[in-house]
Design an enzyme around this catalytic site. Structure first.
Site, mmCIF file in Angstrom:
data_model
loop_
_atom_site.group_PDB
_atom_site.id
_atom_site.type_symbol
_atom_site.label_atom_id
_atom_site.label_comp_id
_atom_site.label_asym_id
_atom_site.label_seq_id
_atom_site.Cartn_x
_atom_site.Cartn_y
_atom_site.Cartn_z
ATOM 1 N N THR A 121 0.863 -1.184 0.000
ATOM 2 C CA THR A 121 0.000 0.000 0.000
ATOM 3 C C THR A 121 0.899 1.234 0.000
ATOM 4 O O THR A 121 1.646 1.452 0.955
ATOM 5 C CB THR A 121 -0.903 -0.007 1.249
ATOM 6 O OG1 THR A 121 -1.661 -1.217 1.235
ATOM 7 C CG2 THR A 121 -1.830 1.190 1.275
ATOM 8 N N LYS A 158 -8.246 -9.399 3.945
ATOM 9 C CA LYS A 158 -8.436 -9.160 5.379
ATOM 10 C C LYS A 158 -7.662 -10.228 6.126
ATOM 11 O O LYS A 158 -7.809 -11.420 5.809
ATOM 12 C CB LYS A 158 -9.905 -9.314 5.795
ATOM 13 C CG LYS A 158 -10.870 -8.388 5.129
ATOM 14 C CD LYS A 158 -12.276 -8.599 5.680
ATOM 15 C CE LYS A 158 -12.931 -9.912 5.275
ATOM 16 N NZ LYS A 158 -13.213 -10.099 3.847
ATOM 17 N N GLU A 159 -6.862 -9.833 7.105
ATOM 18 C CA GLU A 159 -6.211 -10.844 7.928
ATOM 19 C C GLU A 159 -7.294 -11.672 8.611
ATOM 20 O O GLU A 159 -8.341 -11.149 8.972
ATOM 21 C CB GLU A 159 -5.301 -10.185 8.971
ATOM 22 C CG GLU A 159 -4.040 -9.647 8.337
ATOM 23 C CD GLU A 159 -3.120 -8.959 9.335
ATOM 24 O OE1 GLU A 159 -3.208 -9.234 10.535
ATOM 25 O OE2 GLU A 159 -2.298 -8.145 8.888
ATOM 26 N N ALA A 263 -20.307 -1.502 16.102
ATOM 27 C CA ALA A 263 -19.657 -0.623 17.088
ATOM 28 C C ALA A 263 -18.753 -1.476 17.965
ATOM 29 O O ALA A 263 -18.981 -2.673 18.133
ATOM 30 C CB ALA A 263 -20.720 0.058 17.932
ATOM 31 N N CYS A 271 -3.359 -1.909 8.891
ATOM 32 C CA CYS A 271 -3.787 -1.130 7.718
ATOM 33 C C CYS A 271 -4.576 0.134 8.053
ATOM 34 O O CYS A 271 -4.126 1.242 7.727
ATOM 35 C CB CYS A 271 -4.593 -2.019 6.787
ATOM 36 S SG CYS A 271 -3.569 -3.296 6.041
ATOM 37 N N LYS A 332 -8.047 -8.386 15.869
ATOM 38 C CA LYS A 332 -9.286 -9.028 15.421
ATOM 39 C C LYS A 332 -9.108 -10.531 15.522
ATOM 40 O O LYS A 332 -7.982 -11.003 15.740
ATOM 41 C CB LYS A 332 -9.623 -8.594 13.992
ATOM 42 C CG LYS A 332 -8.617 -9.072 12.957
ATOM 43 C CD LYS A 332 -8.879 -8.435 11.635
ATOM 44 C CE LYS A 332 -9.539 -9.369 10.680
ATOM 45 N NZ LYS A 332 -9.654 -8.862 9.339
ATOM 46 N N ARG A 339 -0.535 -5.411 15.789
ATOM 47 C CA ARG A 339 -0.239 -4.031 15.378
ATOM 48 C C ARG A 339 -1.455 -3.134 15.637
ATOM 49 O O ARG A 339 -2.543 -3.396 15.164
ATOM 50 C CB ARG A 339 0.186 -4.001 13.898
ATOM 51 C CG ARG A 339 1.572 -4.610 13.687
ATOM 52 C CD ARG A 339 1.975 -4.628 12.243
ATOM 53 N NE ARG A 339 1.407 -5.732 11.508
ATOM 54 C CZ ARG A 339 1.743 -6.045 10.239
ATOM 55 N NH1 ARG A 339 2.632 -5.323 9.591
ATOM 56 N NH2 ARG A 339 1.179 -7.069 9.636
HETATM 57 N N1 LIG Z 1 -1.428 -7.133 6.448
HETATM 58 C C1 LIG Z 1 -2.528 -6.826 5.778
HETATM 59 O O1 LIG Z 1 -3.632 -7.196 6.153
HETATM 60 C C2 LIG Z 1 -2.444 -6.025 4.503
HETATM 61 C C3 LIG Z 1 -3.556 -6.002 3.642
HETATM 62 C C4 LIG Z 1 -3.465 -5.268 2.469
HETATM 63 C C5 LIG Z 1 -2.312 -4.549 2.169
HETATM 64 N N2 LIG Z 1 -1.263 -4.565 3.033
HETATM 65 C C6 LIG Z 1 -0.060 -3.829 2.672
HETATM 66 O O2 LIG Z 1 0.907 -4.751 2.149
HETATM 67 C C7 LIG Z 1 2.224 -4.347 2.518
HETATM 68 C C8 LIG Z 1 2.905 -5.473 3.287
HETATM 69 O O3 LIG Z 1 2.200 -5.646 4.497
HETATM 70 P P1 LIG Z 1 2.443 -6.925 5.436
HETATM 71 O O4 LIG Z 1 1.421 -6.859 6.502
HETATM 72 O O5 LIG Z 1 2.557 -8.130 4.580
HETATM 73 O O6 LIG Z 1 3.898 -6.563 6.027
HETATM 74 P P2 LIG Z 1 4.855 -7.482 6.919
HETATM 75 O O7 LIG Z 1 5.581 -6.567 7.797
HETATM 76 O O8 LIG Z 1 4.080 -8.621 7.493
HETATM 77 O O9 LIG Z 1 5.864 -8.122 5.833
HETATM 78 C C9 LIG Z 1 6.804 -7.394 5.122
HETATM 79 C C10 LIG Z 1 7.985 -8.321 4.807
HETATM 80 O O10 LIG Z 1 8.869 -7.647 3.914
HETATM 81 C C11 LIG Z 1 10.194 -8.010 4.262
HETATM 82 N N3 LIG Z 1 11.127 -7.038 3.685
HETATM 83 C C12 LIG Z 1 11.309 -5.733 4.026
HETATM 84 N N4 LIG Z 1 12.267 -5.177 3.242
HETATM 85 C C13 LIG Z 1 12.668 -6.142 2.393
HETATM 86 C C14 LIG Z 1 13.635 -6.186 1.348
HETATM 87 N N5 LIG Z 1 14.360 -5.113 1.031
HETATM 88 N N6 LIG Z 1 13.815 -7.339 0.673
HETATM 89 C C15 LIG Z 1 13.098 -8.440 0.984
HETATM 90 N N7 LIG Z 1 12.161 -8.461 1.966
HETATM 91 C C16 LIG Z 1 11.965 -7.333 2.659
HETATM 92 C C17 LIG Z 1 10.190 -8.041 5.774
HETATM 93 O O11 LIG Z 1 11.261 -8.771 6.292
HETATM 94 C C18 LIG Z 1 8.815 -8.688 6.040
HETATM 95 O O12 LIG Z 1 8.927 -10.099 6.116
HETATM 96 C C19 LIG Z 1 2.069 -3.055 3.310
HETATM 97 O O13 LIG Z 1 2.197 -1.966 2.447
HETATM 98 C C20 LIG Z 1 0.637 -3.146 3.827
HETATM 99 O O14 LIG Z 1 0.078 -1.875 4.066
HETATM 100 C C21 LIG Z 1 -1.288 -5.301 4.177
#
Ligand SMILES: NC(=O)c1ccc[n+]([C@@H]2O[C@H](COP(=O)([O-])OP(=O)(O)OC[C@H]3O[C@@H](n4cnc5c(N)ncnc54)[C@H](O)[C@@H]3O)[C@@H](O)[C@H]2O)c1
Length: 473
Positions: A121, A158-159, A263, A271, A332, A339
């Site tokens: 994102t 959604k997680e 609510a 997120c 949730k 987080r």
């Molecule tokens: N978690 C959610 O529910 C969700 C849903 C939709 C979108 N997003 C978006 O997706 C993105 C990722 O979120 P997430 O929850 O999976 O994050 P996360 O923190 O769980 O995972 C990110 C991973 O990227 C790795 N990483 C960081 N820098 C790196 C690099 N240079 N090379 C290789 N690996 C690297 C980290 O070690 C980590 O394992 C974010 O932008 C988030 O906003 C998350």
């Protein structure tokens, strides 16, 4: 077509697992060696229903591999997903350091055409910055700067229901800009998601900037619905109305619908909080107001402290000698993600007031300890009054109140009689409106939900007075 996913967190692992299950050969890259070792050994670093099974099956069948080797990963995929974190910075804006360092790494390792797909994102304009970072590295290497394209494909999973969301998407947003690779990129993205478009097309094609903004708009809209209902709930409390009846009354309107109208004691997660802040920050940088989203955040911050405020109103500000049980720590159900979880604010606030807190969560205990240690840095002694238990009923012995903070399914139908016998005072603060106030009224349990005619439910059940008068202050 082969796929590389860079970043093996929630989004990266789910994307990799699901695409491998659709038959693609997938390599997941992460810079965290411990995480990659775990994955190679068949362990999954996060709790997400169905993920472990999906990964083990596809790993065993040779469709998914995990590595820290950047060159191997970049060579492997025709499509390179960027799925690294974009956490909030101090000023609320999204930190793009991980995304841009991945872009540079791709540029350093590129040998032939690759389609870079931004799944993280990211604020509007990030695809341009990724493009510039890759080009910079290619130019340094004396290579053609036209051997890649960057598209936007934000993730809406959604997680807790991530596999299902990925495998049965409401829509797939793909942003592609005009340029020499437009047709090729569109064909590759079309082929990648063809399995989801067999019955009818779920893909919404648009330009890159619109795709980037769509993700923030979606999360801001959902967060706003929650905060709106929380304000209605607080008003309902003041007026003796019931927000659950109101929810059904407005949800039945097709223009409104039932989703995201619950609510509660505030939203959390990786997120909504960071994405609403990032949207406000982007708007500010462009001289725009985001009044609605600003208010959404403020309401949410207030909502996280509501249950403690109510407890304090009943037991006094000094909670020394009081024992409080907490059911549910994760932000949730069906995840161990802590987080921005409301439980962190609630527990710290209880501990600061001197209470002893006993908590139970089906899966998030370990992550909760890590998070609370961070929150209590410099005040470590607070955690002497905090303990985790392995069963929900074990949290209740001799407590003055139970706070329910996560709507795990196994909290839905507890044995209220046994709970009443175990607690020092039968008093439930229901942060997720799981229980029927009338049933609890009949059982003689003091009950406060969110927006459920609060003051009427057995609050005449007196709290137990503590022996030291000062402790009752
Ligand atoms: N978690 C959610 O529910 C969700 C849903 C939709 C979108 N997003 C978006 O997706 C993105 C990722 O979120 P997430 O929850 O999976 O994050 P996360 O923190 O769980 O995972 C990110 C991973 O990227 C790795 N990483 C960081 N820098 C790196 C690099 N240079 N090379 C290789 N690996 C690297 C980290 O070690 C980590 O394992 C974010 O932008 C988030 O906003 C998350």
């Amino acid at each position: 077509m082969r796929v590389t996913v860079i970043g093996s967190g929630y989004v990266g692992l789910v994307t990799g697992a699901c695409l491998s299950d659709l038959g693609f050969k997938v390599v997941c890259l992460d810079k965290d060696e411990d995480k990659v070792k775990m994955l190679q050994a068949g362990e999954v670093p996060i709790y997400e229903p169905g993920l472990k099974e999906l990964l083990s099956r596809n790993h065993a069948e040779g469709r998914i591999r995990f590595t820290t080797d950047a060159q191997l990963a970049i060579d492997h995929g025709d499509i390179l997903f960027i799925a690294v974190g974009t956490p909030a910075q101090e000023d609320g804006s999204a930190d793009l350091a991980h995304v841009l360092s991945v872009a540079a790494m791709v540029g350093r390792n590129l040998k032939d055409f690759k389609l870079i797909v931004n799944k993280s994102t990211v604020p509007v304009g990030t695809a341009d910055r990724v493009r510039a970072a890759v080009k910079h590295e290619l130019t340094q290497r004396g290579m053609s700067s036209e051997m890649f394209d960057v598209v936007s494909n934000p993730e809406f999973l959604k997680e807790g229901a991530a596999i299902d969301d990925f495998m049965r998407p409401d829509r797939i947003v793909v942003g592609i800009d005009d340029g020499i690779h437009h047709e090729k990129s569109q064909r590759m993205m079309g082929d990648l998601y063809a399995s989801f478009n067999r019955h009818h097309s779920r893909t919404v094609w648009m330009d890159v900037r619109s795709a980037e903004l769509t993700k923030y708009a979606a999360n801001a809209m959902l967060a706003t619905r929650i905060s709106f209902m929380n304000e209605i709930a607080n008003l309902a409390d003041a007026l003796g109305a019931d927000v659950d009846q109101i929810r059904r009354g407005i949800g039945a309107d097709n223009r409104i619908g039932y989703s995201f109208l619950y609510a509660g004691c505030g939203y959390g997660g990786s997120c909504f909080p960071k994405d609403t802040q990032a949207l406000v920050s982007t708007a500010q940088a462009h001289g725009q107001l985001m009044s609605v989203v600003n208010a959404t955040e403020q309401v949410n911050e207030r909502q996280k402290t509501l249950l403690v405020d109510r407890l304090v109103k009943r037991l006094g500000d000094d909670l020394t000698g009081r024992k409080i049980a907490v059911w549910g720590l994760a932000f949730k159900p069906n995840t161990d993600d802590m987080r921005e979880a409301p439980s962190r604010v609630v527990i710290k606030s209880l501990l600061e007031r001197g209470a002893h807190v006993t908590a139970y969560d089906p899966v998030a205990g370990h992550e909760a300890m890590v998070a609370l240690k961070l929150d209590c840095a410099g005040q470590e002694a607070l955690l002497n009054n905090f303990n985790l238990v392995a069963h929900d009923m074990d949290a209740l012995h001799g407590v003055d109140a139970l706070m329910v903070l996560t709507e795990w399914k196994n909290f839905h139908n507890p044995d209220f009689q046994a709970m009443k016998l175990s607690m020092r005072t039968p008093y439930i603060l229901d942060g997720r409106n799981l229980y029927n106030p009338d049933a609890l009224a009949d059982l003689g349990i003091a009950y406060q939900g969110i927006g459920r005619r609060n003051e009427l439910i057995n609050l005449s059940v007196e709290p137990v007075m503590l022996e030291t008068p000062a402790l009752n202050a």
